[in-house]
Design a protein around this motif. Structure first.
Motif, PDB file in Angstrom:
ATOM      1  N   ARG A   6       0.821  -1.202   0.000  1.00  0.00           N
ATOM      2  CA  ARG A   6       0.000   0.000   0.000  1.00  0.00           C
ATOM      3  C   ARG A   6       0.860   1.259   0.000  1.00  0.00           C
ATOM      4  NH1 ARG A   6      -5.452   0.155   1.474  1.00  0.00           N
ATOM      5  NH2 ARG A   6      -6.393  -1.909   1.776  1.00  0.00           N
ATOM      6  N   VAL A   7       0.311   2.291  -0.598  1.00  0.00           N
ATOM      7  CA  VAL A   7       0.912   3.619  -0.540  1.00  0.00           C
ATOM      8  C   VAL A   7      -0.176   4.586  -0.108  1.00  0.00           C
ATOM      9  CG1 VAL A   7       0.486   4.140  -2.999  1.00  0.00           C
ATOM     10  CG2 VAL A   7       2.328   5.311  -1.763  1.00  0.00           C
ATOM     11  N   TYR A   8       0.230   5.601   0.644  1.00  0.00           N
ATOM     12  CA  TYR A   8      -0.706   6.559   1.214  1.00  0.00           C
ATOM     13  C   TYR A   8      -0.289   7.978   0.837  1.00  0.00           C
ATOM     14  CZ  TYR A   8      -1.482   2.451   4.145  1.00  0.00           C
ATOM     15  OH  TYR A   8      -1.705   1.182   4.588  1.00  0.00           O
ATOM     16  N   LEU A   9      -1.279   8.869   0.853  1.00  0.00           N
ATOM     17  CA  LEU A   9      -0.997  10.294   0.689  1.00  0.00           C
ATOM     18  C   LEU A   9      -1.853  11.053   1.698  1.00  0.00           C
ATOM     19  CD1 LEU A   9       0.614  12.359  -1.019  1.00  0.00           C
ATOM     20  CD2 LEU A   9      -1.479  12.689  -2.365  1.00  0.00           C
ATOM     21  N   GLN A  10      -1.200  11.619   2.690  1.00  0.00           N
ATOM     22  CA  GLN A  10      -1.892  12.454   3.670  1.00  0.00           C
ATOM     23  C   GLN A  10      -1.811  13.897   3.188  1.00  0.00           C
ATOM     24  OE1 GLN A  10      -3.750  11.669   6.327  1.00  0.00           O
ATOM     25  NE2 GLN A  10      -4.200  13.853   6.555  1.00  0.00           N
ATOM     26  N   MET A  11      -2.968  14.512   3.034  1.00  0.00           N
ATOM     27  CA  MET A  11      -3.032  15.870   2.492  1.00  0.00           C
ATOM     28  C   MET A  11      -3.617  16.794   3.552  1.00  0.00           C
ATOM     29  SD  MET A  11      -4.453  14.968  -1.332  1.00  0.00           S
ATOM     30  CE  MET A  11      -5.995  14.304  -0.709  1.00  0.00           C
ATOM     31  N   ASN A  12      -2.835  17.761   3.976  1.00  0.00           N
ATOM     32  CA  ASN A  12      -3.264  18.740   4.972  1.00  0.00           C
ATOM     33  C   ASN A  12      -3.274  20.137   4.363  1.00  0.00           C
ATOM     34  OD1 ASN A  12      -3.296  16.668   6.930  1.00  0.00           O
ATOM     35  ND2 ASN A  12      -1.129  17.004   7.393  1.00  0.00           N
ATOM     36  N   SER A  13      -3.951  21.048   5.036  1.00  0.00           N
ATOM     37  CA  SER A  13      -4.029  22.444   4.586  1.00  0.00           C
ATOM     38  C   SER A  13      -4.415  22.512   3.108  1.00  0.00           C
ATOM     39  CB  SER A  13      -2.694  23.149   4.812  1.00  0.00           C
ATOM     40  OG  SER A  13      -2.325  23.106   6.175  1.00  0.00           O
ATOM     41  N   LEU A  14      -5.439  21.792   2.759  1.00  0.00           N
ATOM     42  CA  LEU A  14      -5.833  21.695   1.357  1.00  0.00           C
ATOM     43  C   LEU A  14      -6.313  23.036   0.825  1.00  0.00           C
ATOM     44  CD1 LEU A  14      -7.487  18.210   1.509  1.00  0.00           C
ATOM     45  CD2 LEU A  14      -5.733  18.873  -0.137  1.00  0.00           C
ATOM     46  N   LYS A  15      -6.029  23.248  -0.462  1.00  0.00           N
ATOM     47  CA  LYS A  15      -6.395  24.469  -1.155  1.00  0.00           C
ATOM     48  C   LYS A  15      -7.292  24.134  -2.341  1.00  0.00           C
ATOM     49  CE  LYS A  15      -1.798  26.364  -0.154  1.00  0.00           C
ATOM     50  NZ  LYS A  15      -0.561  26.939  -0.745  1.00  0.00           N
ATOM     51  N   PRO A  16      -8.114  25.082  -2.778  1.00  0.00           N
ATOM     52  CA  PRO A  16      -8.959  24.798  -3.953  1.00  0.00           C
ATOM     53  C   PRO A  16      -8.148  24.333  -5.162  1.00  0.00           C
ATOM     54  CG  PRO A  16      -9.716  26.772  -2.858  1.00  0.00           C
ATOM     55  CD  PRO A  16      -8.437  26.370  -2.170  1.00  0.00           C
ATOM     56  N   GLU A  17      -6.936  24.820  -5.307  1.00  0.00           N
ATOM     57  CA  GLU A  17      -6.116  24.411  -6.448  1.00  0.00           C
ATOM     58  C   GLU A  17      -5.611  22.971  -6.337  1.00  0.00           C
ATOM     59  OE1 GLU A  17      -5.764  27.155  -4.562  1.00  0.00           O
ATOM     60  OE2 GLU A  17      -3.630  27.640  -4.240  1.00  0.00           O
TER      61      GLU A  17
END
Length: 119
Positions: free
Chosen positions: A77-88
């Motif tokens: 498995r591979v993961y992507l944690q995304m924080n402080s997301l922006k509309p772009e």
């Protein structure tokens, strides 16, 4: 048959967080580099983050400090944690992996998962 299946996308407000997961299944001997790409509407697909089998990582400049890629080699498995997301950051996110199977070495893509960041 080898498959990459992403999960975890959805709708989130700007400033929020989401975590993506990608599972590789099939007759896999070894997984080498794994990566996340994204494609926003009307734009070309771009590399977001990459992680080697040894755990070295690299990120596109626009996500550095906000996104974290990781992997679990035992679970393929591979993961992507995304924080402080922006509309772009709104895009379809694709998992990608270089894998060695019984039929040889190949690069695989997942089907993609939508991430929609509202302002």
């Amino acid at each position: 048959q080898v498959q990459l299946v992403e999960s975890g996308g959805g709708l989130v407000q700007a400033g929020g967080s989401l975590g993506l997961s990608c599972a590789a299944s099939g007759s896999i001997f070894r997984i080498y580099t794994m990566a996340w790409y994204r494609q926003a509407p009307g734009k070309q697909r771009e590399l977001v983050a990459v992680i080697t089998s040894g755990g070295s990582t690299n990120y596109t400049d626009s996500v550095k400090g906000r996104f974290t890629i990781s992997r679990d080699n035992a679970k393929n498995r591979v993961y992507l944690q995304m924080n402080s997301l922006k509309p772009e950051d709104t895009a379809v996110y694709y998992c990608n992996a270089d894998m060695l199977m019984g039929t040889g070495y190949r690069n695989y893509w997942g089907q993609g998962t939508w991430v929609n960041v509202s302002s």
